[in-house]
Design a protein around this motif. Structure first.
Motif, PDB file in Angstrom:
ATOM      1  N   ALA A 158       0.836  -1.203   0.000  1.00 55.29           N
ATOM      2  CA  ALA A 158       0.000   0.000   0.000  1.00 55.29           C
ATOM      3  C   ALA A 158       0.871   1.254   0.000  1.00 55.29           C
ATOM      4  O   ALA A 158       0.623   2.201  -0.753  1.00 55.29           O
ATOM      5  N   LEU A 159       1.933   1.258   0.831  1.00 55.14           N
ATOM      6  CA  LEU A 159       2.776   2.455   0.936  1.00 55.14           C
ATOM      7  C   LEU A 159       3.563   2.697  -0.344  1.00 55.14           C
ATOM      8  O   LEU A 159       3.782   3.836  -0.741  1.00 55.14           O
ATOM      9  N   ASP A 160       3.973   1.610  -1.003  1.00 54.83           N
ATOM     10  CA  ASP A 160       4.643   1.754  -2.302  1.00 54.83           C
ATOM     11  C   ASP A 160       3.763   2.552  -3.261  1.00 54.83           C
ATOM     12  O   ASP A 160       4.228   3.467  -3.940  1.00 54.83           O
ATOM     13  N   ARG A 161       2.498   2.156  -3.311  1.00 58.38           N
ATOM     14  CA  ARG A 161       1.594   2.836  -4.243  1.00 58.38           C
ATOM     15  C   ARG A 161       1.323   4.262  -3.806  1.00 58.38           C
ATOM     16  O   ARG A 161       1.279   5.185  -4.623  1.00 58.38           O
ATOM     17  N   ILE A 162       1.135   4.444  -2.520  1.00 58.35           N
ATOM     18  CA  ILE A 162       0.905   5.804  -2.002  1.00 58.35           C
ATOM     19  C   ILE A 162       2.105   6.700  -2.352  1.00 58.35           C
ATOM     20  O   ILE A 162       1.949   7.819  -2.842  1.00 58.35           O
ATOM     21  N   ASN A 163       3.312   6.172  -2.146  1.00 59.16           N
ATOM     22  CA  ASN A 163       4.510   6.966  -2.435  1.00 59.16           C
ATOM     23  C   ASN A 163       4.591   7.348  -3.909  1.00 59.16           C
ATOM     24  O   ASN A 163       4.920   8.485  -4.254  1.00 59.16           O
ATOM     25  N   THR A 164       4.306   6.398  -4.782  1.00 64.95           N
ATOM     26  CA  THR A 164       4.366   6.679  -6.213  1.00 64.95           C
ATOM     27  C   THR A 164       3.366   7.767  -6.588  1.00 64.95           C
ATOM     28  O   THR A 164       3.704   8.725  -7.301  1.00 64.95           O
ATOM     29  N   GLU A 165       2.145   7.620  -6.079  1.00 63.55           N
ATOM     30  CA  GLU A 165       1.101   8.598  -6.416  1.00 63.55           C
ATOM     31  C   GLU A 165       1.425   9.967  -5.821  1.00 63.55           C
ATOM     32  O   GLU A 165       1.231  10.997  -6.465  1.00 63.55           O
ATOM     33  N   LEU A 166       1.927   9.973  -4.585  1.00 62.01           N
ATOM     34  CA  LEU A 166       2.279  11.242  -3.937  1.00 62.01           C
ATOM     35  C   LEU A 166       3.352  11.974  -4.736  1.00 62.01           C
ATOM     36  O   LEU A 166       3.244  13.171  -5.004  1.00 62.01           O
ATOM     37  N   ALA A 167       4.376  11.233  -5.116  1.00 58.18           N
ATOM     38  CA  ALA A 167       5.498  11.849  -5.831  1.00 58.18           C
ATOM     39  C   ALA A 167       4.993  12.461  -7.132  1.00 58.18           C
ATOM     40  O   ALA A 167       5.375  13.573  -7.504  1.00 58.18           O
ATOM     41  N   ARG A 168       4.113  11.734  -7.799  1.00 60.11           N
ATOM     42  CA  ARG A 168       3.584  12.226  -9.072  1.00 60.11           C
ATOM     43  C   ARG A 168       2.776  13.508  -8.840  1.00 60.11           C
ATOM     44  O   ARG A 168       2.923  14.473  -9.580  1.00 60.11           O
ATOM     45  N   SER A 169       1.948  13.498  -7.818  1.00 64.91           N
ATOM     46  CA  SER A 169       1.088  14.660  -7.612  1.00 64.91           C
ATOM     47  C   SER A 169       1.893  15.871  -7.127  1.00 64.91           C
ATOM     48  O   SER A 169       1.604  17.005  -7.497  1.00 64.91           O
ATOM     49  N   VAL A 170       2.929  15.628  -6.357  1.00 59.25           N
ATOM     50  CA  VAL A 170       3.771  16.755  -5.917  1.00 59.25           C
ATOM     51  C   VAL A 170       4.529  17.350  -7.110  1.00 59.25           C
ATOM     52  O   VAL A 170       4.625  18.566  -7.247  1.00 59.25           O
ATOM     53  N   ALA A 171       5.009  16.483  -8.000  1.00 58.48           N
ATOM     54  CA  ALA A 171       5.770  16.972  -9.157  1.00 58.48           C
ATOM     55  C   ALA A 171       4.902  17.856 -10.054  1.00 58.48           C
ATOM     56  O   ALA A 171       5.405  18.740 -10.732  1.00 58.48           O
ATOM     57  N   ALA A 172       3.601  17.617 -10.038  1.00 50.97           N
ATOM     58  CA  ALA A 172       2.710  18.413 -10.882  1.00 50.97           C
ATOM     59  C   ALA A 172       2.229  19.673 -10.175  1.00 50.97           C
ATOM     60  O   ALA A 172       1.419  20.412 -10.709  1.00 50.97           O
ATOM     61  N   SER A 173       2.739  19.936  -8.966  1.00 48.89           N
ATOM     62  CA  SER A 173       2.318  21.125  -8.221  1.00 48.89           C
ATOM     63  C   SER A 173       3.563  21.935  -7.885  1.00 48.89           C
ATOM     64  O   SER A 173       4.649  21.593  -8.317  1.00 48.89           O
ATOM     65  N   ASP A 174       3.409  22.994  -7.096  1.00 46.06           N
ATOM     66  CA  ASP A 174       4.642  23.651  -6.653  1.00 46.06           C
ATOM     67  C   ASP A 174       4.972  23.304  -5.210  1.00 46.06           C
ATOM     68  O   ASP A 174       5.757  23.984  -4.566  1.00 46.06           O
ATOM     69  N   ASP A 175       4.382  22.237  -4.698  1.00 39.49           N
ATOM     70  CA  ASP A 175       4.839  21.682  -3.431  1.00 39.49           C
ATOM     71  C   ASP A 175       6.183  20.983  -3.640  1.00 39.49           C
ATOM     72  O   ASP A 175       6.623  20.819  -4.772  1.00 39.49           O
ATOM     73  N   ALA A 176       6.812  20.580  -2.556  1.00 36.47           N
ATOM     74  CA  ALA A 176       8.120  19.925  -2.684  1.00 36.47           C
ATOM     75  C   ALA A 176       8.067  18.551  -2.018  1.00 36.47           C
ATOM     76  O   ALA A 176       7.301  18.329  -1.085  1.00 36.47           O
ATOM     77  N   LEU A 177       8.881  17.649  -2.517  1.00 36.18           N
ATOM     78  CA  LEU A 177       8.883  16.268  -2.042  1.00 36.18           C
ATOM     79  C   LEU A 177      10.103  16.001  -1.163  1.00 36.18           C
ATOM     80  O   LEU A 177      11.233  16.272  -1.559  1.00 36.18           O
ATOM     81  N   LEU A 178       9.869  15.485   0.034  1.00 30.30           N
ATOM     82  CA  LEU A 178      10.959  15.011   0.884  1.00 30.30           C
ATOM     83  C   LEU A 178      10.855  13.487   0.895  1.00 30.30           C
ATOM     84  O   LEU A 178       9.943  12.928   1.506  1.00 30.30           O
ATOM     85  N   ASP A 179      11.770  12.835   0.218  1.00 31.46           N
ATOM     86  CA  ASP A 179      11.637  11.390   0.002  1.00 31.46           C
ATOM     87  C   ASP A 179      12.196  10.622   1.199  1.00 31.46           C
ATOM     88  O   ASP A 179      13.291  10.056   1.153  1.00 31.46           O
ATOM     89  N   VAL A 180      11.412  10.593   2.260  1.00 26.80           N
ATOM     90  CA  VAL A 180      11.833   9.907   3.485  1.00 26.80           C
ATOM     91  C   VAL A 180      11.980   8.403   3.240  1.00 26.80           C
ATOM     92  O   VAL A 180      12.858   7.760   3.832  1.00 26.80           O
ATOM     93  N   ALA A 181      11.151   7.869   2.343  1.00 26.22           N
ATOM     94  CA  ALA A 181      11.307   6.440   2.027  1.00 26.22           C
ATOM     95  C   ALA A 181      12.713   6.170   1.492  1.00 26.22           C
ATOM     96  O   ALA A 181      13.327   5.149   1.818  1.00 26.22           O
ATOM     97  N   ALA A 182      13.224   7.093   0.695  1.00 23.34           N
ATOM     98  CA  ALA A 182      14.582   6.916   0.157  1.00 23.34           C
ATOM     99  C   ALA A 182      15.631   7.077   1.262  1.00 23.34           C
ATOM    100  O   ALA A 182      16.626   6.348   1.289  1.00 23.34           O
ATOM    101  N   ILE A 183      15.419   8.032   2.159  1.00 26.09           N
ATOM    102  CA  ILE A 183      16.362   8.215   3.272  1.00 26.09           C
ATOM    103  C   ILE A 183      16.427   6.933   4.102  1.00 26.09           C
ATOM    104  O   ILE A 183      17.502   6.434   4.454  1.00 26.09           O
ATOM    105  N   ALA A 184      15.236   6.372   4.396  1.00 28.74           N
ATOM    106  CA  ALA A 184      15.186   5.158   5.213  1.00 28.74           C
ATOM    107  C   ALA A 184      15.800   3.977   4.475  1.00 28.74           C
ATOM    108  O   ALA A 184      16.474   3.131   5.084  1.00 28.74           O
TER     109      ALA A 184
END
Lengths: 79, 636
Positions: B197-223
């Motif tokens: 579930a989190l894999d999918r949430i992360n993918t969708e979140l990243a996509r939606s942030v990239a299409a906005s002017d919000d910014a992404l902090l990829d904590v999954a990648a840090i972990a």
């Protein structure tokens, strides 16, 4: 045991940003400025890192003073 | 071992033994203190030391100290764990990246109310951004059939709430999956498992942030980097609701800080390479072409080849490469020209400084030649003495510590995140070429004698157009990043730019420039707003420093004056609002023939006017207009 107290002094001074604190068996939270619940968490984490030991949540909240804490560290290190 | 590179921030020099003394000495210093704070913050600091530094900053602030040149930023901090320990770490780490951060915090557990109520602490706190420090425990029912959509809707509502009610962008975290599998390996494909579930949430979140002017902090990648079993500490969650093991808090805080710096346009842009024992093994002056080690199949040589490959990958994404080496020029260039195994070639290097001057002097001249600030530079050198010298002489330059083994150079350099960016456009990709061309222009200028014949030899072509959807991303990027040639430093988001396109009262210009050496891309942005009935006020005038001293601003003014006349305006009103970065343009309006009409004693702003009957002389370049006819029609 003295090495434990020396190191505890170092950690206490660092966590509470106070060069005057010296670890003694009777020293307790009430004696140190700023030793609230949040600072206690920082202190426990710093001890875990500094001594390479781990405390359970029950242990971390059970120490009444630095003496008990030092005994706890000594017990874990000899285990 | 290499997880320690991350956890200990090993690209930073060790903290001085008398850290606490140095920190306390700060309060006795007179004048702006930002540079000293930054120098002290740029060490491997423990969480206690970071907390102390944050306390010093709070004390300095309340004593009214001048924190410049640090750039102010207000960050709302919300989440589902204990964030009180984290907040001071964010403040101290931000200083390392040139940011004077203020953290606005909220009551534990009041997330949605904070987002939805315009009166909430965060929304009334004038935040520039809100960090949504959520971990998977904030998503109840994860693994249930609707949990992916529920989570996305929840986070979407928070983002929308802070934007609508507080005018802040969101910094959105991805979710580190728990360390425990539910089914096992098949978790990856099962939405019924937290990981799936989190894999999918992360993918969708990243996509939606990239299409906005919000910014992404990829904590999954840090972990992922440090290992999930290290990242999640059940004891610490139970003890104090810490969302991840506190040992990684300085690393996490540095990531947040570098992202904020990137949002403020303060990422670095140039990698300056030492040569001997940094780009190849050995000393070219002693070992000769046959003696240096860069061969495939040689364990030592491959470590250095990896440094070169990494430099080329950075260049391909727009980072400018330069060389600073203590060598005789022809000897240093030898491998670039003749060694068959070299990946780096002379034409990858924008500025090549091989001489016997000290490196600080060389780095300064590289910055001059590229027309970039020292705070855009990263200097990679295996020699601890050179590193120390540059840090002391030029504290604005980032100088990573390097481990003894060259095999770990690349990991250490990249772990520092100097080139963090929040968006990537085609223009970014070409940037290394832009600057390289510019360095050639500087060289040509030196030989071309007088400025006019030099400018004429450039065959410049300038393109004017109003704001449009095609240029929107780059316009917003320039507006958010330009600091030096920026008269008012007003920041507009992409959404604001879209509104300006539509506003009939506003006059906008995007300006592009090409020349004999290539396409400079978009180099200037103008916004004018009505000022009374008969005048325009120049709300925004900024320009890329790449094209300084090319008379571009004169041609832009010419265009502006003509447009103002067409719209029946009698006067142009210009404002200069000083910041600690834009002293470059303090005389901008004076040099263009404006008359000063006012000065504001409080913020030092100056106000200028120009009669639109003024004839602005032409500069040597050809003019193209994209939408002249459309605009003429609109004016009638």
């Amino acid at each position: 045991m003295q090495d434990i107290y020396d190191k505890l002094t170092e950690i206490l001074q660092d966590v509470f940003d106070d060069d005057e604190i010296v670890a003694s068996p009777e020293l307790a939270a009430a004696d140190v400025d700023g030793w609230d619940s949040l600072a206690h968490v920082r202190f426990i984490l710093a001890i875990e890192r500094g001594f390479g030991v781990k405390f359970s949540a029950a242990e971390a909240s059970a120490f009444a003073n630095v003496g008990e804490l030092a005994n706890g560290i000594a017990a874990k290190r000899s285990a | 071992m290499s997880e320690d590179i991350l956890k200990d921030l090993s690209w930073l020099p060790r903290a001085p033994d008398d850290f606490r003394k140095q920190r306390r000495a700060l309060s006795d210093k007179a004048g702006p203190i930002g540079q000293d704070l930054r120098f002290l913050a740029t060490h491997q600091l423990s969480d206690s030391q970071l907390t102390q530094l944050a306390q010093s900053i709070a004390d300095l602030r309340s004593a009214g100290a001048d924190l410049s040149p640090l750039v102010p930023f207000r960050l709302g901090l919300v989440g589902n764990g204990t964030l009180d320990l984290l907040a001071p770490l964010l403040v101290a780490s931000a200083v390392r990246h040139g940011i004077a951060l203020e953290v606005v915090q909220t009551e534990y557990g009041q997330l949605m109310q904070e987002a939805m109520s315009p009166q909430s602490g965060i929304n009334s706190g004038k935040c520039d951004a809100v960090l949504l420090a959520l971990d998977y425990r904030a998503l109840p029912g994860i693994g249930s059939p609707t949990s992916v959509n529920d989570a996305l809707a929840f986070i979407g509502a928070l983002r929308e709430g802070f934007r609508q009610n507080g005018g802040a962008i969101s910094i959105v975290q991805t979710f580190a999956p728990p360390a425990e599998a539910l089914f096992g390996h098949i978790d990856r494909v099962l939405d019924a498992s937290p990981r799936g579930a989190l894999d999918r949430i992360n993918t969708e979140l990243a996509r939606s942030v990239a299409a906005s002017d919000d910014a992404l902090l990829d904590v999954a990648a840090i972990a992922e980097l440090v290992g999930l079993a290290n990242w999640h500490s059940p004891q610490q969650w139970n003890l104090a609701k810490l969302p991840f093991d506190a040992a990684y808090a300085p690393f996490y805080a540095d990531h947040v800080a570098r992202l904020i710096a990137a949002i403020k346009g303060k990422s670095r842009r140039v990698l300056i390479l030492d040569l001997d024992n940094t780009v190849w093994g050995g000393v070219i002056g002693d070992d000769g072409l046959e003696g240096i080690r860069i061969a495939q199949g040689d364990a030592v040589g491959e470590a250095f080849l990896a440094v070169q490959a990494n430099a080329l990958a950075l260049r391909a994404r727009g980072v400018v490469l330069a060389v600073s080496s203590k060598n005789t020029d022809s000897v240093a260039r030898g491998p670039f020209r003749e060694h068959p195994e070299m990946l780096l070639r002379e034409d990858h290097i924008a500025v090549f400084q091989a001489n016997w001057s000290d490196k600080a002097t060389n780095i300064k001249s590289i910055a001059n030649e590229l027309s970039l600030g020292l705070d855009a530079m990263v200097f990679l050198d295996d020699n601890p003495m050179e590193r120390d010298l540059v840090r002391r002489m030029l504290p604005q330059v980032a100088v990573p510590e390097l481990p003894a083994d060259p095999a770990l150079y690349v990991r250490t350099l990249m772990a520092a995140g100097y080139f963090e960016t929040i968006a990537f456009s085609e223009e970014d990709r070409k940037r290394a070429d832009f600057y390289q061309d510019n360095a050639k222009r500087v060289a040509l200028q030196a030989s071309a004698g007088d400025l006019d014949s030099y400018l004429a030899s450039l065959n410049m072509e300038i393109f004017f157009a109003p704001f449009d959807a095609m240029g929107r991303k780059r316009i917003a990027q320039l507006i958010s990043k330009s600091n030096q040639f920026n008269l008012t430093t007003r920041r507009y988001t992409e959404a604001d730019v879209a509104e300006l396109e539509e506003d009939p009262d506003v006059f906008t210009l995007q300006v592009r420039l090409t020349d004999a050496f290539g396409d400079n891309g978009m180099i200037s942005v103008i916004v004018c707003r009505p000022h009374g009935d008969d005048a325009w006020e120049i709300d925004t005038w900024l320009m890329s420093c790449r094209v300084l001293k090319r008379r571009v601003e004169q041609m832009v003014l010419r265009e502006l004056v003509e447009a103002a006349r067409r719209h029946g305006k009698k006067r142009l009103v210009g404002v200069y609002i000083p910041t600690d970065r834009n002293a470059l343009v303090v005389e901008h309006y004076a040099e263009l023939g404006f008359t000063q009409v006012a000065t504001d004693a409080t913020d030092g702003r100056t106000v200028w006017e120009l009669d639109t009957a003024t004839e602005v002389p032409e500069a040597p370049m050809t003019v193209h207009r994209a939408a002249q006819r459309a605009e003429a029609e609109a004016a009638q």
